[in-house]
Write an enzyme that holds these catalytic residues in place. Structure first.
Site, PDB file in Angstrom:
ATOM      1  N   ASN A   9       0.854  -1.180   0.000  1.00 16.98           N
ATOM      2  CA  ASN A   9       0.000   0.000   0.000  1.00 16.98           C
ATOM      3  C   ASN A   9       0.903   1.248   0.000  1.00 16.98           C
ATOM      4  OD1 ASN A   9      -1.388   2.273   1.079  1.00 16.98           O
ATOM      5  ND2 ASN A   9      -3.031   0.938   1.754  1.00 16.98           N
ATOM      6  N   ASP A  11      -0.065   4.465  -0.101  1.00 12.41           N
ATOM      7  CA  ASP A  11      -0.767   5.698   0.295  1.00 12.41           C
ATOM      8  C   ASP A  11       0.146   6.733   0.941  1.00 12.41           C
ATOM      9  OD1 ASP A  11      -3.098   4.458  -0.460  1.00 12.41           O
ATOM     10  OD2 ASP A  11      -3.883   4.186   1.558  1.00 12.41           O
ATOM     11  N   HIS A  12       1.058   6.235   1.813  1.00 11.06           N
ATOM     12  CA  HIS A  12       1.796   7.215   2.618  1.00 11.06           C
ATOM     13  C   HIS A  12       2.928   7.902   1.866  1.00 11.06           C
ATOM     14  CE1 HIS A  12      -0.950   6.600   5.657  1.00 11.06           C
ATOM     15  NE2 HIS A  12      -0.569   5.375   5.970  1.00 11.06           N
ATOM     16  N   ARG A  20       3.273  18.698   1.567  1.00 13.32           N
ATOM     17  CA  ARG A  20       4.026  19.853   1.096  1.00 13.32           C
ATOM     18  C   ARG A  20       3.461  20.452  -0.185  1.00 13.32           C
ATOM     19  NH1 ARG A  20       9.278  20.775   3.274  1.00 13.32           N
ATOM     20  NH2 ARG A  20       9.401  22.412   1.713  1.00 13.32           N
ATOM     21  N   HIS A  45      -5.667   3.528  -1.411  1.00 15.93           N
ATOM     22  CA  HIS A  45      -6.976   3.854  -0.854  1.00 15.93           C
ATOM     23  C   HIS A  45      -7.337   5.265  -1.286  1.00 15.93           C
ATOM     24  CE1 HIS A  45      -9.604   4.035   3.086  1.00 15.93           C
ATOM     25  NE2 HIS A  45     -10.277   4.371   1.993  1.00 15.93           N
ATOM     26  N   ARG A  47      -9.451   7.972  -0.604  1.00 13.26           N
ATOM     27  CA  ARG A  47     -10.372   8.366   0.463  1.00 13.26           C
ATOM     28  C   ARG A  47     -11.268   9.494  -0.009  1.00 13.26           C
ATOM     29  NH1 ARG A  47      -8.689   6.322   5.727  1.00 13.26           N
ATOM     30  NH2 ARG A  47     -10.379   7.601   6.520  1.00 13.26           N
ATOM     31  N   ARG A  51      -7.081  12.761   1.206  1.00 16.93           N
ATOM     32  CA  ARG A  51      -5.963  13.241   2.024  1.00 16.93           C
ATOM     33  C   ARG A  51      -4.614  12.741   1.516  1.00 16.93           C
ATOM     34  NH1 ARG A  51      -6.960   9.820   7.528  1.00 16.93           N
ATOM     35  NH2 ARG A  51      -9.016  10.727   7.326  1.00 16.93           N
ATOM     36  N   HIS A  52      -4.607  11.629   0.792  1.00 13.48           N
ATOM     37  CA  HIS A  52      -3.314  11.195   0.235  1.00 13.48           C
ATOM     38  C   HIS A  52      -3.441  10.873  -1.265  1.00 13.48           C
ATOM     39  CE1 HIS A  52      -5.081   7.440   1.616  1.00 13.48           C
ATOM     40  NE2 HIS A  52      -4.698   7.589   2.865  1.00 13.48           N
ATOM     41  N   GLU A  72      -8.697   0.376  -2.848  1.00 13.18           N
ATOM     42  CA  GLU A  72      -9.508   0.378  -1.627  1.00 13.18           C
ATOM     43  C   GLU A  72     -10.387   1.608  -1.659  1.00 13.18           C
ATOM     44  OE1 GLU A  72      -7.272   0.601   1.936  1.00 13.18           O
ATOM     45  OE2 GLU A  72      -6.226  -1.256   1.556  1.00 13.18           O
ATOM     46  N   THR A 102      -6.668   6.069  10.209  1.00 13.25           N
ATOM     47  CA  THR A 102      -6.602   4.984   9.245  1.00 13.25           C
ATOM     48  C   THR A 102      -7.856   4.146   9.441  1.00 13.25           C
ATOM     49  OG1 THR A 102      -5.292   3.072   8.520  1.00 13.25           O
ATOM     50  CG2 THR A 102      -5.246   3.560  10.868  1.00 13.25           C
ATOM     51  N   THR A 103      -8.097   3.212   8.529  1.00  9.39           N
ATOM     52  CA  THR A 103      -9.323   2.413   8.628  1.00  9.39           C
ATOM     53  C   THR A 103      -9.363   1.716   9.990  1.00  9.39           C
ATOM     54  OG1 THR A 103      -8.900   1.986   6.305  1.00  9.39           O
ATOM     55  CG2 THR A 103     -10.710   0.780   7.316  1.00  9.39           C
ATOM     56  N   GLU A 155     -10.808  -9.657   3.107  1.00  5.66           N
ATOM     57  CA  GLU A 155      -9.535  -9.274   3.729  1.00  5.66           C
ATOM     58  C   GLU A 155      -9.799  -9.180   5.226  1.00  5.66           C
ATOM     59  OE1 GLU A 155      -7.494  -5.812   2.225  1.00  5.66           O
ATOM     60  OE2 GLU A 155      -6.327  -5.623   4.074  1.00  5.66           O
ATOM     61  N   HIS A 195      -3.566  -4.856   7.820  1.00 10.87           N
ATOM     62  CA  HIS A 195      -3.684  -3.736   8.755  1.00 10.87           C
ATOM     63  C   HIS A 195      -2.773  -3.926   9.949  1.00 10.87           C
ATOM     64  CE1 HIS A 195      -5.189  -0.127  10.522  1.00 10.87           C
ATOM     65  NE2 HIS A 195      -5.793   0.099   9.372  1.00 10.87           N
TER      66      HIS A 195
END
Ligand code: PXP
Length: 243
Positions: A9, A11-12, A20, A45, A47, A51-52, A72, A102-103, A155, A195
């Site tokens: 994943n 996302d981060h 930034r 994901h 969202r 946000r990401h 996701e 997070t979820t 999952e 997770h």
């Protein structure tokens, strides 16, 4: 393919970029690096608050990911529309709350509203040939409900297992995961988990019967930030001496 597949994943990577407002780091580049390193799939994901991961990321990843793209998302008409337009290899439906970091839990499939939304999303996606996995708490009844609603995969939420201290509590969480996995085996539904999995706890669940896929994000991206740091500093120093 033998063995358990790893879907990373990313996302981060996008979290850092959004923080930034820059173009980097780019989750598309990150996805390619994960694939080159052997990842069997890429998970993102999208969202509702963006946000990401951004819509464009999903579109570009659809073109560049060579393994499996797992999208996701919440079971909302907006997200289903995006999935129908981009056609990921797999959609994983997850619950989503705006205020959560997070979820936080699996889908509440026994709540009529959630059941209806998930059922509608699955039938629209399945009609377009897109397989759907449901992120659920590790309970046999949730596995059964997932199959009744038409999911091809579940999952299992490993969050409680990863948070439980070693000992009785963790053993109880493992037993929940084992029971739910056995139910998935009986029903013949695909089995994934994810997770909170990290370098200290992942091996504890590899024995789950029928497990074919893990979705791991935070721990891998966090480790990459630290293991890559000395190289990044050395590169900057080399540039500075050149000047
Ligand atoms: N699986 C699902 C359904 C998730 O929502 C997440 C978090 O986005 C993950 C797996 C990955 O969790 P982690 O980042 O803790 O590895």
């Amino acid at each position: 393919m033998d063995g358990i597949r790893l879907h990373v994943n990313v996302d981060h990577i996008a979290t850092l970029r959004q923080q930034r407002g820059t173009r980097f780091p780019d989750p598309v580049t990150a996805a390619a690096i994960c694939e080159l390193a052997g990842a069997h799939g890429i998970t993102v994901h999208l969202r509702e608050d963006r946000r990401h991961i951004q819509d464009r990321d999903v579109r570009v990843l659809r073109e560049t990911v060579k393994t499996i793209l797992n999208l996701e998302m919440a079971a909302t008409p907006e997200m289903v529309g995006i999935a129908l337009a981009t056609v990921p290899d797999l959609v994983t439906l997850v619950p989503e709350k705006r205020e959560e970091k997070t979820t936080e839990g699996g889908l509440a499939l026994l709540q009529p509203e959630t059941e209806r939304a998930v059922g509608e999303a699955i039938s629209r996606l399945a009609a377009a040939g897109i397989g759907v996995s449901l992120f659920i708490d590790p309970e046999p009844e949730m596995v059964q409900k997932s199959q009744d609603l038409g999911a091809v995969m579940v999952e299992l939420h490993t969050g409680d297992y990863t948070l439980a201290p070693r000992g009785e509590k963790r053993d109880r969480e493992l037993a929940r995961l084992e029971n739910a996995s056995e139910k998935a085996g009986e029903l013949g539904i695909g089995l994934a988990a994810g997770h909170g999995l990290d370098y200290t706890n992942v091996r504890g669940i590899l024995h789950l019967p029928g497990l074919v896929e893990l979705n791991i994000g935070h721990s891998i991206i966090s480790r990459a930030a630290l293991t890559g740091l000395s190289e990044a500093v050395a590169e900057m120093l080399a540039l500075m001496t050149y000047v």
